[in-house]
Design a protein around this motif. Structure first.
Motif, short mmCIF file in Angstrom:
data_model
loop_
_atom_site.label_atom_id
_atom_site.label_comp_id
_atom_site.label_asym_id
_atom_site.label_seq_id
_atom_site.Cartn_x
_atom_site.Cartn_y
_atom_site.Cartn_z
N ASP A 267 9.13 -41.98 45.88
CA ASP A 267 10.40 -41.68 45.23
C ASP A 267 11.50 -42.57 45.78
O ASP A 267 11.52 -42.93 46.96
N ALA A 268 12.43 -42.91 44.92
CA ALA A 268 13.59 -43.72 45.28
C ALA A 268 14.60 -43.59 44.15
O ALA A 268 14.32 -42.98 43.11
N GLY A 269 15.77 -44.16 44.32
CA GLY A 269 16.77 -44.10 43.28
C GLY A 269 16.29 -44.75 42.00
O GLY A 269 15.64 -45.79 42.01
N GLY A 270 16.60 -44.12 40.86
CA GLY A 270 16.24 -44.69 39.58
C GLY A 270 14.85 -44.38 39.09
O GLY A 270 14.41 -44.98 38.10
N GLN A 271 14.14 -43.44 39.72
CA GLN A 271 12.76 -43.13 39.33
C GLN A 271 12.66 -41.88 38.44
O GLN A 271 11.61 -41.64 37.85
N ALA A 272 13.72 -41.08 38.36
CA ALA A 272 13.63 -39.79 37.69
C ALA A 272 13.27 -39.94 36.22
O ALA A 272 12.49 -39.15 35.67
N GLU A 273 13.83 -40.93 35.57
CA GLU A 273 13.56 -41.11 34.14
C GLU A 273 12.09 -41.46 33.89
O GLU A 273 11.47 -40.96 32.96
N ALA A 274 11.52 -42.32 34.75
CA ALA A 274 10.11 -42.68 34.60
C ALA A 274 9.21 -41.48 34.87
O ALA A 274 8.20 -41.29 34.19
N VAL A 275 9.56 -40.66 35.88
CA VAL A 275 8.77 -39.46 36.17
C VAL A 275 8.78 -38.51 34.97
O VAL A 275 7.75 -37.94 34.59
N ALA A 276 9.96 -38.35 34.36
CA ALA A 276 10.06 -37.47 33.20
C ALA A 276 9.22 -37.99 32.04
O ALA A 276 8.53 -37.21 31.36
N ALA A 277 9.25 -39.30 31.81
CA ALA A 277 8.45 -39.88 30.72
C ALA A 277 6.96 -39.70 30.98
O ALA A 277 6.20 -39.34 30.08
N LEU A 278 6.52 -39.96 32.20
CA LEU A 278 5.11 -39.80 32.54
C LEU A 278 4.67 -38.35 32.40
O LEU A 278 3.60 -38.06 31.84
N GLY A 279 5.49 -37.43 32.91
CA GLY A 279 5.14 -36.01 32.83
C GLY A 279 5.11 -35.49 31.41
O GLY A 279 4.37 -34.55 31.10
N ALA A 280 5.92 -36.08 30.54
CA ALA A 280 5.97 -35.62 29.16
C ALA A 280 4.83 -36.15 28.32
O ALA A 280 4.38 -35.47 27.38
#
Length: 486
Positions: A267-280
Protein backbone atom coordinates in the motif's frame (compact mmCIF):
# COMPACT_ATOMS: atom_id res chain seq x y z
CA UNK A 1 37.17 -25.17 19.96
CA UNK A 2 33.44 -25.69 19.62
CA UNK A 3 33.57 -25.97 15.82
CA UNK A 4 34.75 -29.63 15.63
CA UNK A 5 32.08 -31.03 18.00
CA UNK A 6 29.40 -29.18 16.03
CA UNK A 7 30.70 -30.54 12.72
CA UNK A 8 30.80 -34.06 14.15
CA UNK A 9 27.22 -33.75 15.38
CA UNK A 10 26.13 -32.48 11.97
CA UNK A 11 27.76 -35.48 10.24
CA UNK A 12 26.03 -37.88 12.63
CA UNK A 13 22.69 -36.28 11.82
CA UNK A 14 23.30 -36.33 8.07
CA UNK A 15 24.23 -40.05 7.94
CA UNK A 16 20.73 -41.44 8.63
CA UNK A 17 19.25 -38.78 6.37
CA UNK A 18 21.54 -39.89 3.53
CA UNK A 19 20.50 -43.51 4.01
CA UNK A 20 16.85 -42.52 3.93
CA UNK A 21 17.52 -40.45 0.81
CA UNK A 22 18.93 -43.46 -1.06
CA UNK A 23 15.81 -45.49 -0.34
CA UNK A 24 13.42 -42.98 -1.91
CA UNK A 25 12.40 -42.52 -5.55
CA UNK A 26 13.49 -39.38 -7.33
CA UNK A 27 10.01 -37.80 -7.14
CA UNK A 28 9.73 -38.63 -3.45
CA UNK A 29 13.19 -37.18 -2.86
CA UNK A 30 12.21 -33.83 -4.31
CA UNK A 31 8.94 -33.75 -2.37
CA UNK A 32 10.72 -34.70 0.84
CA UNK A 33 13.44 -32.12 0.25
CA UNK A 34 10.90 -29.38 -0.53
CA UNK A 35 8.94 -30.20 2.62
CA UNK A 36 12.10 -30.18 4.74
CA UNK A 37 13.22 -26.91 3.18
CA UNK A 38 9.82 -25.36 3.83
CA UNK A 39 9.79 -26.39 7.50
CA UNK A 40 13.33 -25.15 8.06
CA UNK A 41 12.51 -21.82 6.37
CA UNK A 42 9.39 -21.35 8.50
CA UNK A 43 11.35 -22.24 11.62
CA UNK A 44 13.93 -19.58 10.85
CA UNK A 45 11.24 -17.08 9.88
CA UNK A 46 9.27 -17.74 13.07
CA UNK A 47 12.32 -17.22 15.23
CA UNK A 48 13.25 -13.98 13.45
CA UNK A 49 9.64 -12.72 13.58
CA UNK A 50 9.41 -13.44 17.33
CA UNK A 51 12.59 -11.42 17.84
CA UNK A 52 11.15 -8.52 15.81
CA UNK A 53 7.87 -8.75 17.71
CA UNK A 54 9.69 -8.38 21.03
CA UNK A 55 11.49 -5.31 19.66
CA UNK A 56 8.17 -3.86 18.51
CA UNK A 57 6.59 -4.48 21.91
CA UNK A 58 9.41 -2.67 23.69
CA UNK A 59 9.42 0.28 21.32
CA UNK A 60 5.63 0.76 21.44
CA UNK A 61 5.54 0.44 25.24
CA UNK A 62 8.14 3.20 25.57
CA UNK A 63 7.04 5.29 22.61
CA UNK A 64 8.48 8.59 23.88
CA UNK A 65 11.95 7.15 24.32
CA UNK A 66 11.72 5.31 20.99
CA UNK A 67 10.74 8.45 19.09
CA UNK A 68 13.57 10.37 20.75
CA UNK A 69 16.00 7.71 19.55
CA UNK A 70 14.51 7.86 16.04
CA UNK A 71 14.92 11.64 15.97
CA UNK A 72 18.50 11.37 17.21
CA UNK A 73 19.27 8.85 14.51
CA UNK A 74 17.79 11.10 11.80
CA UNK A 75 19.87 14.06 13.00
CA UNK A 76 23.17 12.19 13.20
CA UNK A 77 25.68 13.68 10.82
CA UNK A 78 23.44 16.66 9.99
CA UNK A 79 25.49 19.47 8.52
CA UNK A 80 24.97 22.96 7.12
CA UNK A 81 23.08 26.05 8.31
CA UNK A 82 19.82 24.12 8.78
CA UNK A 83 21.43 21.71 11.23
CA UNK A 84 20.50 22.08 14.93
CA UNK A 85 23.11 22.22 17.66
CA UNK A 86 25.25 19.10 17.68
CA UNK A 87 23.68 16.41 19.83
CA UNK A 88 20.47 18.38 20.43
CA UNK A 89 17.23 16.45 20.01
CA UNK A 90 14.94 18.88 21.83
CA UNK A 91 11.59 18.97 20.00
CA UNK A 92 11.29 22.77 20.15
CA UNK A 93 14.78 23.18 18.69
CA UNK A 94 14.05 20.59 16.04
CA UNK A 95 10.79 22.25 15.00
CA UNK A 96 12.40 25.68 14.87
CA UNK A 97 15.23 24.52 12.62
CA UNK A 98 12.99 22.45 10.35
CA UNK A 99 9.70 24.12 9.38
CA UNK A 100 6.95 22.05 7.82
CA UNK A 101 7.27 21.52 4.09
CA UNK A 102 5.08 19.80 1.55
CA UNK A 103 6.27 16.78 -0.40
CA UNK A 104 6.77 18.71 -3.64
CA UNK A 105 8.87 21.35 -1.85
CA UNK A 106 11.01 18.79 -0.04
CA UNK A 107 11.75 16.91 -3.26
CA UNK A 108 12.68 20.11 -5.08
CA UNK A 109 14.96 21.36 -2.30
CA UNK A 110 16.69 18.15 -1.26
CA UNK A 111 16.86 16.04 -4.42
CA UNK A 112 16.93 18.59 -7.21
CA UNK A 113 13.37 17.78 -8.25
CA UNK A 114 13.99 14.01 -8.43
CA UNK A 115 11.50 11.86 -6.58
CA UNK A 116 13.21 9.57 -4.03
CA UNK A 117 12.56 5.82 -4.21
CA UNK A 118 9.68 4.28 -2.28
CA UNK A 119 12.02 2.29 -0.07
CA UNK A 120 14.81 4.50 1.12
CA UNK A 121 18.27 2.92 1.56
CA UNK A 122 19.45 5.31 4.25
CA UNK A 123 18.78 2.84 7.05
CA UNK A 124 19.74 -0.83 6.76
CA UNK A 125 16.28 -2.31 6.26
CA UNK A 126 15.21 -2.50 9.92
CA UNK A 127 11.67 -1.22 9.37
CA UNK A 128 11.38 -3.08 6.06
CA UNK A 129 12.57 -6.34 7.60
CA UNK A 130 10.18 -5.96 10.53
CA UNK A 131 7.22 -5.33 8.22
CA UNK A 132 8.12 -8.36 6.09
CA UNK A 133 8.66 -10.85 8.89
CA UNK A 134 5.66 -9.81 10.98
CA UNK A 135 3.48 -9.55 7.88
CA UNK A 136 4.33 -13.07 6.71
CA UNK A 137 3.56 -14.57 10.12
CA UNK A 138 0.32 -12.59 10.47
CA UNK A 139 -0.81 -13.59 6.96
CA UNK A 140 -0.13 -17.26 7.60
CA UNK A 141 -2.05 -17.10 10.88
CA UNK A 142 -5.06 -15.34 9.34
CA UNK A 143 -5.17 -17.55 6.23
CA UNK A 144 -3.68 -20.98 6.98
CA UNK A 145 -2.06 -22.80 4.04
CA UNK A 146 -1.84 -19.71 1.79
CA UNK A 147 1.96 -19.84 2.12
CA UNK A 148 2.26 -23.61 1.66
CA UNK A 149 4.70 -24.82 -1.02
CA UNK A 150 3.44 -23.99 -4.50
CA UNK A 151 0.60 -21.79 -3.22
CA UNK A 152 2.07 -18.32 -3.88
CA UNK A 153 3.04 -16.51 -7.06
CA UNK A 154 4.20 -12.94 -7.68
CA UNK A 155 3.10 -11.61 -11.08
CA UNK A 156 5.16 -8.40 -11.10
CA UNK A 157 8.89 -7.73 -11.08
CA UNK A 158 8.56 -5.88 -7.77
CA UNK A 159 7.53 -7.57 -4.53
CA UNK A 160 4.86 -6.40 -2.06
CA UNK A 161 7.18 -7.29 0.80
CA UNK A 162 9.32 -4.28 1.80
CA UNK A 163 12.30 -6.60 2.34
CA UNK A 164 11.75 -9.31 -0.31
CA UNK A 165 14.36 -11.84 1.02
CA UNK A 166 14.73 -13.85 -2.24
CA UNK A 167 16.19 -16.86 -0.44
CA UNK A 168 13.10 -17.03 1.75
CA UNK A 169 10.73 -16.99 -1.21
CA UNK A 170 12.62 -19.89 -2.78
CA UNK A 171 12.65 -21.82 0.47
CA UNK A 172 8.90 -21.31 0.93
CA UNK A 173 8.28 -22.96 -2.44
CA UNK A 174 6.90 -20.06 -4.47
CA UNK A 175 6.07 -20.88 -8.07
CA UNK A 176 7.56 -17.64 -9.44
CA UNK A 177 10.84 -18.22 -11.30
CA UNK A 178 13.86 -17.07 -9.31
CA UNK A 179 15.47 -13.93 -10.73
CA UNK A 180 12.90 -13.51 -13.52
CA UNK A 181 13.27 -10.26 -15.46
CA UNK A 182 10.32 -10.67 -17.79
CA UNK A 183 6.82 -9.93 -16.39
CA UNK A 184 5.26 -12.18 -19.04
CA UNK A 185 7.29 -15.13 -17.69
CA UNK A 186 5.97 -14.44 -14.19
CA UNK A 187 2.37 -14.32 -15.40
CA UNK A 188 2.76 -17.51 -17.44
CA UNK A 189 4.18 -19.39 -14.46
CA UNK A 190 1.27 -18.25 -12.31
CA UNK A 191 -1.26 -19.24 -15.00
CA UNK A 192 0.28 -22.72 -15.17
CA UNK A 193 -0.46 -23.22 -11.45
CA UNK A 194 -4.22 -23.60 -10.83
CA UNK A 195 -3.70 -24.37 -7.13
CA UNK A 196 -2.57 -20.88 -6.11
CA UNK A 197 -3.92 -19.52 -2.83
CA UNK A 198 -2.03 -16.19 -2.77
CA UNK A 199 -1.45 -13.74 -5.60
CA UNK A 200 1.25 -11.10 -5.08
CA UNK A 201 2.09 -7.87 -6.91
CA UNK A 202 4.27 -4.91 -6.08
CA UNK A 203 1.32 -2.51 -5.92
CA UNK A 204 -2.38 -2.58 -6.78
CA UNK A 205 -1.72 -0.33 -9.79
CA UNK A 206 0.79 -2.87 -11.13
CA UNK A 207 -1.67 -5.73 -10.59
CA UNK A 208 -4.37 -3.77 -12.43
CA UNK A 209 -1.99 -3.50 -15.39
CA UNK A 210 -1.38 -7.27 -15.23
CA UNK A 211 -5.09 -8.09 -15.48
CA UNK A 212 -5.59 -5.58 -18.30
CA UNK A 213 -2.69 -7.17 -20.17
CA UNK A 214 -4.11 -10.63 -19.46
CA UNK A 215 -7.39 -9.66 -21.10
CA UNK A 216 -5.63 -8.05 -24.07
CA UNK A 217 -3.13 -10.86 -24.69
CA UNK A 218 -5.13 -13.82 -23.37
CA UNK A 219 -5.10 -15.82 -26.60
CA UNK A 220 -1.34 -15.44 -26.98
CA UNK A 221 -0.76 -16.52 -23.37
CA UNK A 222 -3.06 -19.52 -23.78
CA UNK A 223 -1.15 -20.52 -26.92
CA UNK A 224 2.16 -20.36 -25.05
CA UNK A 225 0.81 -22.58 -22.25
CA UNK A 226 -0.59 -25.09 -24.75
CA UNK A 227 2.73 -25.22 -26.61
CA UNK A 228 4.78 -25.63 -23.43
CA UNK A 229 6.54 -22.26 -23.46
CA UNK A 230 7.85 -22.48 -20.83
CA UNK A 231 7.66 -25.97 -19.33
CA UNK A 232 5.67 -28.95 -20.48
CA UNK A 233 2.67 -28.43 -22.81
CA UNK A 234 -0.60 -27.95 -20.89
CA UNK A 235 -3.43 -27.88 -23.46
CA UNK A 236 -6.06 -28.49 -20.79
CA UNK A 237 -4.90 -25.51 -18.75
CA UNK A 238 -4.84 -23.37 -21.89
CA UNK A 239 -8.47 -24.30 -22.56
CA UNK A 240 -9.39 -23.30 -18.99
CA UNK A 241 -7.71 -19.91 -19.51
CA UNK A 242 -9.65 -19.28 -22.73
CA UNK A 243 -12.94 -20.30 -21.10
CA UNK A 244 -12.30 -18.05 -18.09
CA UNK A 245 -11.52 -15.05 -20.28
CA UNK A 246 -14.66 -15.56 -22.37
CA UNK A 247 -16.81 -14.95 -19.27
CA UNK A 248 -15.49 -11.40 -18.83
CA UNK A 249 -13.43 -9.64 -16.14
CA UNK A 250 -15.77 -10.01 -13.16
CA UNK A 251 -14.44 -12.78 -10.91
CA UNK A 252 -11.68 -13.72 -13.35
CA UNK A 253 -9.07 -14.40 -10.66
CA UNK A 254 -11.20 -17.00 -8.90
CA UNK A 255 -12.05 -18.70 -12.18
CA UNK A 256 -8.37 -19.01 -12.99
CA UNK A 257 -7.33 -20.03 -9.47
CA UNK A 258 -10.34 -21.54 -7.62
CA UNK A 259 -8.40 -21.90 -4.34
CA UNK A 260 -7.24 -18.28 -4.30
CA UNK A 261 -7.92 -16.53 -0.97
CA UNK A 262 -5.88 -13.36 -0.68
CA UNK A 263 -4.18 -10.74 -2.85
CA UNK A 264 -1.01 -9.16 -1.41
CA UNK A 265 0.12 -5.72 -2.60
CA UNK A 266 2.16 -2.95 -1.00
CA UNK A 267 0.00 0.00 0.00
CA UNK A 268 1.04 3.58 -0.71
CA UNK A 269 -0.53 6.85 -1.73
CA UNK A 270 -2.68 6.68 -4.84
CA UNK A 271 -3.50 2.95 -4.65
CA UNK A 272 -7.09 3.10 -3.34
CA UNK A 273 -8.68 3.53 -6.75
CA UNK A 274 -6.83 0.52 -8.19
CA UNK A 275 -7.77 -1.62 -5.16
CA UNK A 276 -11.42 -0.68 -5.63
CA UNK A 277 -11.31 -1.54 -9.34
CA UNK A 278 -9.65 -4.90 -8.69
CA UNK A 279 -12.07 -5.78 -5.89
CA UNK A 280 -15.06 -4.86 -8.02
CA UNK A 281 -14.06 -6.85 -11.09
CA UNK A 282 -11.06 -9.13 -11.54
CA UNK A 283 -10.43 -9.99 -7.87
CA UNK A 284 -14.02 -9.96 -6.72
CA UNK A 285 -14.59 -12.07 -3.61
CA UNK A 286 -10.93 -12.02 -2.51
CA UNK A 287 -9.33 -10.45 0.54
CA UNK A 288 -6.62 -7.81 0.08
CA UNK A 289 -3.62 -7.48 2.36
CA UNK A 290 -0.75 -5.01 2.45
CA UNK A 291 2.07 -5.77 4.94
CA UNK A 292 2.98 -2.08 5.22
CA UNK A 293 2.24 1.45 4.09
CA UNK A 294 5.21 2.89 2.21
CA UNK A 295 6.19 6.46 1.39
CA UNK A 296 9.26 8.19 -0.05
CA UNK A 297 10.96 7.97 3.36
CA UNK A 298 10.46 4.21 3.66
CA UNK A 299 8.02 2.08 5.69
CA UNK A 300 5.62 4.36 7.55
CA UNK A 301 3.14 1.88 9.07
CA UNK A 302 2.79 -1.85 9.74
CA UNK A 303 -0.24 -4.05 9.10
CA UNK A 304 -0.50 -6.76 11.77
CA UNK A 305 -4.16 -7.61 11.12
CA UNK A 306 -4.69 -9.18 7.66
CA UNK A 307 -8.19 -10.32 8.58
CA UNK A 308 -9.41 -6.73 9.07
CA UNK A 309 -11.04 -5.27 5.92
CA UNK A 310 -9.96 -1.86 4.73
CA UNK A 311 -6.48 -2.06 6.25
CA UNK A 312 -5.57 -1.36 9.88
CA UNK A 313 -2.07 0.01 10.38
CA UNK A 314 0.17 0.55 13.38
CA UNK A 315 2.30 3.69 13.34
CA UNK A 316 5.61 2.49 14.86
CA UNK A 317 7.91 4.89 16.73
CA UNK A 318 11.15 4.02 14.90
CA UNK A 319 12.87 5.65 11.95
CA UNK A 320 11.79 7.50 9.91
CA UNK A 321 10.64 10.01 12.55
CA UNK A 322 6.85 10.50 12.39
CA UNK A 323 4.72 13.42 13.59
CA UNK A 324 0.97 14.00 13.34
CA UNK A 325 -0.53 17.24 12.06
CA UNK A 326 -4.19 17.68 13.14
CA UNK A 327 -6.59 18.04 10.23
CA UNK A 328 -9.04 20.84 10.88
CA UNK A 329 -12.32 20.57 9.04
CA UNK A 330 -12.57 23.22 6.34
CA UNK A 331 -9.28 24.88 7.37
CA UNK A 332 -6.52 22.36 7.02
CA UNK A 333 -3.84 25.02 6.44
CA UNK A 334 -4.42 26.56 9.89
CA UNK A 335 -2.90 23.62 11.80
CA UNK A 336 0.81 24.30 12.28
CA UNK A 337 1.67 22.48 15.53
CA UNK A 338 2.38 18.77 15.28
CA UNK A 339 1.90 16.00 17.84
CA UNK A 340 3.97 12.96 18.71
CA UNK A 341 2.51 9.46 18.38
CA UNK A 342 1.59 9.12 22.06
CA UNK A 343 -0.45 12.34 21.86
CA UNK A 344 -2.86 11.09 19.17
CA UNK A 345 -6.54 10.97 20.12
CA UNK A 346 -8.89 8.22 19.03
CA UNK A 347 -11.44 9.34 16.45
CA UNK A 348 -9.35 12.31 15.29
CA UNK A 349 -7.77 12.72 11.85
CA UNK A 350 -4.14 13.68 11.23
CA UNK A 351 -1.84 14.29 8.31
CA UNK A 352 1.44 12.36 8.49
CA UNK A 353 4.67 14.36 8.74
CA UNK A 354 7.85 12.40 8.00
CA UNK A 355 11.52 13.18 8.66
CA UNK A 356 14.16 10.84 7.27
CA UNK A 357 17.93 10.92 7.49
CA UNK A 358 18.57 11.92 3.89
CA UNK A 359 16.22 14.84 3.28
CA UNK A 360 16.24 16.23 6.85
CA UNK A 361 12.94 18.00 6.18
CA UNK A 362 9.68 17.70 8.06
CA UNK A 363 7.71 16.62 5.03
CA UNK A 364 3.91 16.72 4.97
CA UNK A 365 3.04 13.58 3.05
CA UNK A 366 -0.56 14.53 2.33
CA UNK A 367 -1.72 11.14 3.66
CA UNK A 368 -4.56 11.52 6.19
CA UNK A 369 -5.20 8.87 8.85
CA UNK A 370 -7.99 8.40 11.35
CA UNK A 371 -7.01 6.95 14.74
CA UNK A 372 -9.21 3.93 15.49
CA UNK A 373 -7.36 2.42 18.46
CA UNK A 374 -4.04 1.95 20.21
CA UNK A 375 -1.34 -0.70 20.36
CA UNK A 376 0.44 -0.21 23.69
CA UNK A 377 1.13 3.55 23.43
CA UNK A 378 1.08 3.85 19.63
CA UNK A 379 -1.91 4.74 17.43
CA UNK A 380 -3.65 2.24 15.19
CA UNK A 381 -5.02 4.02 12.13
CA UNK A 382 -6.86 3.74 8.85
CA UNK A 383 -5.69 5.75 5.86
CA UNK A 384 -8.68 7.79 4.73
CA UNK A 385 -7.59 10.10 1.91
CA UNK A 386 -4.85 12.29 0.46
CA UNK A 387 -5.01 16.06 0.80
CA UNK A 388 -5.16 17.89 -2.48
CA UNK A 389 -6.43 14.82 -4.35
CA UNK A 390 -9.68 15.39 -6.21
CA UNK A 391 -12.20 13.54 -8.33
CA UNK A 392 -12.89 14.85 -11.81
CA UNK A 393 -14.52 13.19 -14.80
CA UNK A 394 -15.93 16.43 -16.24
CA UNK A 395 -13.63 19.04 -14.71
CA UNK A 396 -15.70 19.37 -11.51
CA UNK A 397 -12.69 19.01 -9.10
CA UNK A 398 -14.36 17.40 -6.05
CA UNK A 399 -12.10 16.93 -3.04
CA UNK A 400 -12.00 13.48 -1.41
CA UNK A 401 -13.06 14.92 1.95
CA UNK A 402 -16.07 16.69 0.37
CA UNK A 403 -17.09 13.52 -1.45
CA UNK A 404 -16.76 11.37 1.71
CA UNK A 405 -18.88 13.81 3.70
CA UNK A 406 -21.60 13.83 1.02
CA UNK A 407 -21.59 10.03 0.83
CA UNK A 408 -21.89 9.79 4.63
CA UNK A 409 -24.95 12.02 4.59
CA UNK A 410 -26.50 9.98 1.77
CA UNK A 411 -25.98 6.66 3.56
CA UNK A 412 -27.46 8.22 6.71
CA UNK A 413 -30.79 8.41 4.91
CA UNK A 414 -30.94 4.61 4.72
CA UNK A 415 -32.56 3.38 7.96
CA UNK A 416 -30.10 1.45 10.16
CA UNK A 417 -27.22 1.62 7.66
CA UNK A 418 -23.68 2.26 8.89
CA UNK A 419 -20.92 3.12 6.42
CA UNK A 420 -17.83 1.02 7.16
CA UNK A 421 -15.66 1.79 4.15
CA UNK A 422 -15.89 3.18 0.64
CA UNK A 423 -13.91 3.72 -2.55
CA UNK A 424 -14.64 5.75 -5.65
CA UNK A 425 -13.46 4.83 -9.16
CA UNK A 426 -13.72 6.90 -12.31
CA UNK A 427 -15.51 5.00 -15.07
CA UNK A 428 -12.53 5.26 -17.41
CA UNK A 429 -10.64 2.77 -15.21
CA UNK A 430 -13.34 0.10 -14.98
CA UNK A 431 -14.78 0.63 -18.48
CA UNK A 432 -17.75 -1.43 -17.34
CA UNK A 433 -20.38 0.74 -19.06
CA UNK A 434 -19.21 0.98 -22.67
CA UNK A 435 -20.50 4.06 -24.46
CA UNK A 436 -21.97 5.65 -21.31
CA UNK A 437 -21.24 9.21 -20.24
CA UNK A 438 -18.31 9.75 -17.83
CA UNK A 439 -19.37 8.84 -14.32
CA UNK A 440 -18.17 7.54 -10.96
CA UNK A 441 -18.65 4.07 -9.53
CA UNK A 442 -18.76 4.13 -5.76
CA UNK A 443 -18.17 0.97 -3.73
CA UNK A 444 -19.50 1.07 -0.19
CA UNK A 445 -19.32 -1.46 2.63
CA UNK A 446 -22.35 -1.22 4.88
CA UNK A 447 -23.56 -2.79 8.10
CA UNK A 448 -27.10 -2.97 9.45
CA UNK A 449 -28.81 -2.52 6.09
CA UNK A 450 -32.06 -4.37 5.72
CA UNK A 451 -34.69 -3.75 3.03
CA UNK A 452 -34.34 -0.70 0.82
CA UNK A 453 -37.24 1.17 -0.71
CA UNK A 454 -37.89 0.67 -4.41
CA UNK A 455 -36.59 4.19 -5.05
CA UNK A 456 -33.25 3.50 -3.35
CA UNK A 457 -33.05 -0.07 -4.66
CA UNK A 458 -32.94 1.25 -8.22
CA UNK A 459 -29.80 3.23 -7.37
CA UNK A 460 -27.91 0.36 -5.83
CA UNK A 461 -26.59 -2.82 -7.42
CA UNK A 462 -24.87 -5.35 -5.21
CA UNK A 463 -21.46 -6.31 -6.53
CA UNK A 464 -21.46 -9.53 -8.52
CA UNK A 465 -24.92 -10.78 -7.48
CA UNK A 466 -27.34 -8.74 -9.61
CA UNK A 467 -30.56 -8.45 -7.69
CA UNK A 468 -29.59 -11.03 -5.10
CA UNK A 469 -29.00 -9.76 -1.54
CA UNK A 470 -26.42 -12.06 -0.01
CA UNK A 471 -24.52 -10.77 3.03
CA UNK A 472 -20.74 -10.78 2.55
CA UNK A 473 -19.31 -10.92 5.15
CA UNK A 474 -22.12 -11.72 7.65
CA UNK A 475 -24.21 -8.61 8.49
CA UNK A 476 -22.17 -6.55 6.03
CA UNK A 477 -22.80 -5.89 2.35
CA UNK A 478 -20.85 -4.26 -0.46
CA UNK A 479 -22.62 -2.30 -3.17
CA UNK A 480 -21.69 -0.43 -6.33
CA UNK A 481 -23.46 2.85 -7.00
CA UNK A 482 -23.19 4.21 -10.54
CA UNK A 483 -23.60 7.99 -10.51
CA UNK A 484 -22.93 10.58 -13.21
CA UNK A 485 -20.28 13.21 -12.70
CA UNK A 486 -21.51 15.54 -9.95
Amino acid sequence: MLLWPLLLLLLLLLLPLALLWQQRSQHARWAWLASLQHHVAWGALGWAAAWQRRKLEQSTLHVGQSQQQALRWCLQGAQGPRSPRRGSTDMSTFRNHFPLTKASQAQEEDSGGQVPPATSPQYPGEASLQATLLGLVALNKAYPEVLAPGSTACVTLTSPWPSPLPWLGHALGRVSPTGAKDPVALLLEALRSPGLRTLEAGTAVELLDVFLALEADGEELAGAIAAGNPGAPLPGRAAELRQALEQGPRGLALRLWPKLQVVVTLDAGGQAEAVAALGALWCQGLAFFSPAYAASGGVVALNLWPEQPGGLYLLPPGAPFTELLPVKEGAQEEATSTLLLAEAEEGKEYELVLTDRVSLSRCRLGDVVRVVGTYNQCPVVRFTCRLGQALSVRGEDIGEDVFSEALGRAVGQWPGAKLLDHSCVESSILDSFEGSAPHYEVFVELRGLRNLSDENRDKVKEIGTGSEWTPHPPSQRSYALSQPGL
